[in-house]
Design a protein around this motif. Structure first.
Motif, PDB file in Angstrom:
ATOM      1  N   ALA A   1      -1.125  -9.056  -8.340  1.00 30.25           N
ATOM      2  CA  ALA A   1      -0.012  -9.935  -7.495  1.00 30.25           C
ATOM      3  C   ALA A   1      -0.271 -11.004  -7.680  1.00 30.25           C
TER       4      ALA A   1
ATOM      5  N   LYS B   1      -1.240 -12.763  -6.178  1.00 25.61           N
ATOM      6  CA  LYS B   1      -2.064 -13.195  -4.879  1.00 25.61           C
ATOM      7  C   LYS B   1      -3.330 -12.343  -5.071  1.00 25.61           C
ATOM      8  N   GLY B   2      -3.665 -11.857  -6.403  1.00 26.27           N
ATOM      9  CA  GLY B   2      -4.452 -10.325  -6.147  1.00 26.27           C
ATOM     10  C   GLY B   2      -5.846 -10.468  -6.396  1.00 26.27           C
TER      11      GLY B   2
ATOM     12  N   ARG C   1      -7.234   1.549  -1.266  1.00 26.85           N
ATOM     13  CA  ARG C   1      -5.060   2.275  -1.201  1.00 26.85           C
ATOM     14  C   ARG C   1      -4.134   0.456  -0.517  1.00 26.85           C
ATOM     15  N   ASP C   2      -4.435  -0.015  -0.278  1.00 25.88           N
ATOM     16  CA  ASP C   2      -3.719  -0.596  -0.122  1.00 25.88           C
ATOM     17  C   ASP C   2      -3.918  -2.102  -0.723  1.00 25.88           C
ATOM     18  N   PHE C   3      -5.054  -2.537  -1.977  1.00 29.28           N
ATOM     19  CA  PHE C   3      -4.899  -3.587  -2.504  1.00 29.28           C
ATOM     20  C   PHE C   3      -4.160  -3.379  -3.392  1.00 29.28           C
TER      21      PHE C   3
ATOM     22  N   THR D   1      -6.646 -12.137  -3.041  1.00 26.20           N
ATOM     23  CA  THR D   1      -7.141 -10.731  -2.539  1.00 26.20           C
ATOM     24  C   THR D   1      -8.169 -10.165  -2.618  1.00 26.20           C
ATOM     25  N   SER D   2      -8.791  -9.275  -3.335  1.00 28.24           N
ATOM     26  CA  SER D   2      -9.690  -8.999  -3.661  1.00 28.24           C
ATOM     27  C   SER D   2     -11.093  -9.182  -3.306  1.00 28.24           C
TER      28      SER D   2
ATOM     29  N   ASP E   1      -8.703  -3.177 -11.051  1.00 31.01           N
ATOM     30  CA  ASP E   1      -7.502  -1.801 -10.741  1.00 31.01           C
ATOM     31  C   ASP E   1      -8.693  -0.679 -10.599  1.00 31.01           C
TER      32      ASP E   1
ATOM     33  N   ALA F   1      -1.252  -0.983  -3.359  1.00 30.12           N
ATOM     34  CA  ALA F   1       0.065  -0.722  -2.930  1.00 30.12           C
ATOM     35  C   ALA F   1       0.832  -2.387  -2.723  1.00 30.12           C
ATOM     36  N   ALA F   2      -0.129  -3.132  -3.051  1.00 39.74           N
ATOM     37  CA  ALA F   2       0.218  -4.721  -3.155  1.00 39.74           C
ATOM     38  C   ALA F   2       0.085  -5.101  -4.471  1.00 39.74           C
ATOM     39  N   GLY F   3       0.200  -4.045  -4.668  1.00 40.65           N
ATOM     40  CA  GLY F   3       0.485  -4.640  -6.700  1.00 40.65           C
ATOM     41  C   GLY F   3      -0.918  -4.880  -7.071  1.00 40.65           C
TER      42      GLY F   3
END
Length: 281
Positions: free
Chosen positions: A243, A245-246, A233-235, A249-250, A202, A237-239
């Motif tokens: 998150a 599926k953090g 920023r989107d990452f 997503t990364s 993060d 904002a999505a938690g």
């Protein structure tokens, strides 16, 4: 974190300052997945380096961080710090076969270690506020002059061409992205109870979202830089990393960085510096 808790009770020695810097660089290397950057299992967007290259560089730089902390403690002028950094860069390149793994951290972490050394010489612990103040007081004028020099490095030239804030300008301003974005982001992540990897991830994305990363600009132009900032920023904002599926997503963002050949090297340097601040705290 035993080193961190031990250092919290006294002004650190140059050896402790330098060891924390080496460990912080390893913290950054160990983080995975991270977009476009070298990890223990991934080359990211790089064909010429891997984790072994970084480890060779780390071993070559261990003594540098101790030495520049000693120079800071002795009240050395900026020219002495700069010469120390130039010699360290030569050792890095010799260890890596000419590959730039840590040039940005030699500059950034080196200045922070010098500032910590100056504070330690006064019997003070290196808090973020005191480090930033000491950097400005001791070497701020020289850093402002340095920031006016035309850069001969690819990232610096890209920053100048595109009207971005260079690494030298960041230093002259007292590393605002480190002290105003990265350090608070890491502290907030820890207070939320995030484990180390998630907290570091993060923090990295927080830095990518705001930094004029000259490495991204060199590799992808303004389009690449703005793409990376928007993805970060989107990452968040999505938690972020916490998150559901953090991490997936990364990893997906990382694949797109690799496809575009983007590597946020300046953000990686800033993450390492934030890890060092935490270790010194």
């Amino acid at each position: 974190m035993r080193l961190r808790s031990a250092l919290a009770s006294h002004a650190p020695t140059a050896q402790e300052i330098g060891r924390a810097a080496t460990l912080a660089l390893h913290d950054e290397l160990a983080l995975s997945p991270k977009p476009g950057l070298v990890t223990p299992t991934d080359r990211g967007s790089h064909d010429d380096m891997d984790a072994h290259t970084f480890m060779r560089s780390l071993f070559a730089l261990r003594g540098y961080f101790v030495r520049i902390a000693e120079l800071g403690a002795a009240g050395a002028p900026f020219e002495a710090l700069e010469q120390c950094g130039i010699a360290a860069e030569a050792r890095m390149l010799a260890a890596t076969g000419g590959i730039n793994t840590h040039r940005g951290s030699i500059f950034m972490l080196g200045l922070l270690c010098a500032s910590a050394g100056a504070l330690a010489a006064q019997g003070c612990r290196p808090t973020p506020a005191l480090l930033r103040q000491t950097l400005a007081t001791c070497w701020g004028d020289a850093l402002s002059v340095r920031a006016l020099r035309p850069s001969k490095l690819p990232g610096g030239m890209a920053a100048s061409r595109l009207g971005l804030r260079s690494a030298s300008a960041e230093a002259a301003l007292g590393f605002p992205t480190l002290f105003e974005t990265a350090e608070p982001a890491l502290r907030h992540a820890r207070r939320r109870g995030l484990p180390t990897a998630q907290a570091h991830l993060d923090t990295l994305f927080a830095v990518i979202s705001v930094l004029d990363d000259s490495n991204l600009a060199h590799r992808g132009g303004l389009e690449g830089l703005h793409f990376a900032q928007a993805a970060a920023r989107d990452f968040l904002a999505a938690g972020g990393a916490a998150a559901p599926k953090g991490l997936q997503t990364s990893a997906a963002i990382g694949k797109e960085f690799v496809r575009r050949r983007l590597s946020p090297g300046g953000a990686a340097d800033t993450l390492a510096a934030a890890c060092w601040l935490e270790r010194m705290g």
